[in-house]
Motif scaffolding. Structure first.
Motif, mmCIF file in Angstrom:
data_model
loop_
_atom_site.group_PDB
_atom_site.id
_atom_site.type_symbol
_atom_site.label_atom_id
_atom_site.label_comp_id
_atom_site.label_asym_id
_atom_site.label_seq_id
_atom_site.Cartn_x
_atom_site.Cartn_y
_atom_site.Cartn_z
ATOM 1 N N TYR A 269 -16.242 38.810 -30.234
ATOM 2 C CA TYR A 269 -16.219 40.205 -29.815
ATOM 3 C C TYR A 269 -14.979 40.497 -28.981
ATOM 4 O O TYR A 269 -14.397 39.600 -28.371
ATOM 5 C CB TYR A 269 -17.474 40.510 -28.992
ATOM 6 C CG TYR A 269 -18.757 40.413 -29.777
ATOM 7 C CD1 TYR A 269 -18.856 41.000 -31.040
ATOM 8 C CD2 TYR A 269 -19.859 39.748 -29.271
ATOM 9 C CE1 TYR A 269 -20.030 40.933 -31.759
ATOM 10 C CE2 TYR A 269 -21.046 39.670 -29.991
ATOM 11 C CZ TYR A 269 -21.114 40.268 -31.241
ATOM 12 O OH TYR A 269 -22.282 40.205 -31.939
ATOM 13 N N PRO B 155 -20.146 41.552 -23.506
ATOM 14 C CA PRO B 155 -20.988 42.704 -23.148
ATOM 15 C C PRO B 155 -21.656 42.518 -21.779
ATOM 16 O O PRO B 155 -22.100 41.419 -21.458
ATOM 17 C CB PRO B 155 -22.042 42.739 -24.256
ATOM 18 C CG PRO B 155 -21.993 41.413 -24.930
ATOM 19 C CD PRO B 155 -20.649 40.811 -24.672
ATOM 20 N N GLY C 229 -19.457 47.486 -23.792
ATOM 21 C CA GLY C 229 -19.917 47.072 -25.117
ATOM 22 C C GLY C 229 -19.000 45.992 -25.671
ATOM 23 O O GLY C 229 -17.808 45.948 -25.348
ATOM 24 N N ALA C 230 -19.556 45.130 -26.529
ATOM 25 C CA ALA C 230 -18.772 44.031 -27.101
ATOM 26 C C ALA C 230 -17.587 44.556 -27.927
ATOM 27 O O ALA C 230 -16.595 43.860 -28.105
ATOM 28 C CB ALA C 230 -19.665 43.152 -27.962
ATOM 29 N N GLY C 231 -17.697 45.790 -28.417
ATOM 30 C CA GLY C 231 -16.618 46.350 -29.229
ATOM 31 C C GLY C 231 -15.527 47.011 -28.403
ATOM 32 O O GLY C 231 -14.552 47.514 -28.955
ATOM 33 N N LYS D 124 -26.620 41.173 -27.967
ATOM 34 C CA LYS D 124 -25.450 41.754 -28.642
ATOM 35 C C LYS D 124 -25.091 43.091 -28.019
ATOM 36 O O LYS D 124 -23.965 43.359 -27.648
ATOM 37 C CB LYS D 124 -25.785 42.007 -30.124
ATOM 38 C CG LYS D 124 -25.793 40.772 -30.987
ATOM 39 C CD LYS D 124 -25.817 41.157 -32.452
ATOM 40 C CE LYS D 124 -26.899 42.205 -32.707
ATOM 41 N NZ LYS D 124 -27.292 42.417 -34.068
ATOM 42 N N SER D 125 -26.101 43.946 -27.921
ATOM 43 C CA SER D 125 -25.887 45.280 -27.373
ATOM 44 C C SER D 125 -26.337 45.298 -25.918
ATOM 45 O O SER D 125 -27.213 44.520 -25.531
ATOM 46 C CB SER D 125 -26.683 46.313 -28.165
ATOM 47 O OG SER D 125 -26.286 46.278 -29.514
ATOM 48 N N THR E 68 -23.410 49.275 -28.845
ATOM 49 C CA THR E 68 -23.456 48.147 -29.782
ATOM 50 C C THR E 68 -22.061 47.531 -29.953
ATOM 51 O O THR E 68 -21.050 48.165 -29.612
ATOM 52 C CB THR E 68 -23.954 48.593 -31.170
ATOM 53 O OG1 THR E 68 -22.862 49.236 -31.853
ATOM 54 C CG2 THR E 68 -25.148 49.541 -31.090
ATOM 55 N N PRO E 69 -21.989 46.322 -30.535
ATOM 56 C CA PRO E 69 -20.679 45.703 -30.791
ATOM 57 C C PRO E 69 -19.823 46.524 -31.751
ATOM 58 O O PRO E 69 -18.611 46.370 -31.795
ATOM 59 C CB PRO E 69 -21.044 44.355 -31.430
ATOM 60 C CG PRO E 69 -22.451 44.089 -31.017
ATOM 61 C CD PRO E 69 -23.107 45.431 -30.872
ATOM 62 N N GLU E 70 -20.458 47.418 -32.516
ATOM 63 C CA GLU E 70 -19.705 48.270 -33.461
ATOM 64 C C GLU E 70 -19.242 49.564 -32.796
ATOM 65 O O GLU E 70 -18.821 50.506 -33.474
ATOM 66 C CB GLU E 70 -20.581 48.611 -34.677
ATOM 67 C CG GLU E 70 -20.996 47.423 -35.525
ATOM 68 C CD GLU E 70 -22.120 46.600 -34.883
ATOM 69 O OE1 GLU E 70 -22.948 47.174 -34.144
ATOM 70 O OE2 GLU E 70 -22.145 45.375 -35.106
ATOM 71 N N ASN E 71 -19.321 49.638 -31.466
ATOM 72 C CA ASN E 71 -18.907 50.833 -30.721
ATOM 73 C C ASN E 71 -19.762 52.062 -31.027
ATOM 74 O O ASN E 71 -19.264 53.189 -31.134
ATOM 75 C CB ASN E 71 -17.418 51.137 -30.915
ATOM 76 C CG ASN E 71 -16.547 50.171 -30.120
ATOM 77 O OD1 ASN E 71 -17.019 49.543 -29.163
ATOM 78 N ND2 ASN E 71 -15.296 50.052 -30.509
#
Ligand code: BGC
Length: 362
Positions: A3, A7, A30-32, A136-137, A166-169
């Protein structure tokens, strides 16, 4: 998968309300790479940092650095809205034969209404906050009870709202509520976006798409007249991307009533699935966002009541039309409009609504 960021949720004091309630800030990373500062006062998003197409982050939302800013100015910056987002005509509705009277706190065009839950809506509550993480989130959960009779509304309403990054922003918002008496419920988020950055001028150059072939026209008081009309051939047709400013000065009665865009669109998806509702693009930074929702409506408000007299978070004044809100919702004044999808929650049922703001670049 690796990532962009680790997070995390970091909690720290933000200040206190004028009646002495302590306010906490939750910083969600967030991971993203999207970062947001959220406070338990009104569930407000104070700052929201997203990367541009070169990876440079900027705060793309309007807000204030302290609680007093929110208490003095009241454009619902970044706020959770309830019990009923949008307007209820004359501050009155009839439910199961009984008339309920709400505080009248807004009167555009001289037409009184109750706006965004009344004089003390959910945006002015200090909620009970708790950090969230599923590995993850990351997120924050806000809870509160709006008591029976709160702002004139019937029933004790227990509300939970979760913000996830979320990791996907994706900023995902989950709303839930239960009641012990039938009551209208229409929860939303009133975040204002400016993809050039907060206090970086007007949003008229942003390109907007709305997945809606119809809208609900209003009267001079921005109160719906109970109709759903086609947008085709009008400045309200955003079924393909349009610059917000391109048609805003058109000779159109609805635009005159709103002083610009301040209307509810009837989303094409009406079956409660999570589906695309809108997209927003700003070409100088490349910032792009999709809005997905389970709701049947979307209020697009382009900040027509904002002025250049209010200082933002970095000392620069905000602009007229300096931010825009895309509020997922049931239609305005639904409690008085039997033909609109019902916004009444009954005991035993669970109100559920999901909205996602999906950030990326183009
Ligand atoms: C409404 C505007 C109102 C604003 C208050 C929006 O949701 O559509 O008419 O002035 O909220 O900030």
């Amino acid at each position: 998968m690796r990532y962009a960021c680790e997070p995390s949720v970091v909690i720290k004091p933000f200040g206190q309300t004028k009646d002495g309630q302590r306010v906490q800030q939750y910083t969600l990373t967030g991971a993203g790479g999207v970062v947001m500062d959220v406070i338990d006062y009104g569930g407000k998003v104070v700052r929201l940092f997203t990367p541009d197409r070169n990876g440079v982050k900027a705060d793309v939302t309007l807000g204030f650095n302290d609680v007093a800013g929110y208490e003095i100015h009241d454009p619902y910056f970044g706020s959770l809205i309830g019990r009923y987002g949008n307007r209820i005509a004359n501050g009155k509705f009839v439910l199961d034969g009984k008339t309920y009277v709400l505080p009248v706190n807004n009167e555009p065009g001289g037409k009184p209404c109750s706006l965004h839950g009344g004089t003390k809506g959910f945006d002015a509550y200090v909620w009970n906050g708790e950090p969230l993480s599923d590995g993850k989130s990351v997120g924050v959960q806000f809870k509160m009870r709006s008591p029976d009779g709160d702002q004139g509304y019937p029933g004790n309403l227990d509300v939970i709202v979760r913000y996830w990054l979320t990791p996907e922003n994706v900023w995902r918002i989950e709303y839930e509520a239960v009641t012990d008496k039938a009551t209208p419920v229409n929860l939303t988020q009133h975040v204002y976006f400016n993809f050039k950055g907060e206090a970086e001028g007007a949003i008229l150059d942003h390109e907007l798409t709305i997945s809606a072939d119809r809208m609900t026209p209003g009267n001079v008081g921005l109160i719906t007249v109970g109709k759903r009309i086609p947008v085709k051939g009008t400045p309200f047709d955003f079924t393909v991307p349009w610059q917000i400013g391109a048609r805003i000065e058109a000779d159109d009665e609805q635009l005159r009533f709103g002083g610009g865009y301040d209307h509810n669109w009837v989303l094409n998806n009406q079956d409660g699935r999570l589906a695309p509702a809108a997209a927003l693009y700003e070409k100088s930074t490349g910032r792009f966002m999709e809005v997905w929702t389970t709701e049947p409506g979307l209020q697009f408000y382009c900040g027509n009541f904002l002025t250049d007299k209010v200082p933002g978070k970095r000392g620069k004044n905000l602009a007229y039309r300096g931010g825009l809100a895309l509020e997922t919702q049931h239609y305005p004044d639904s409690p008085n409009q039997p033909d609109f999808p019902s916004a009444i929650l009954r005991p035993g049922a669970v109100y559920k609504s999901v909205t996602e703001y999906r950030f990326s670049v183009k």
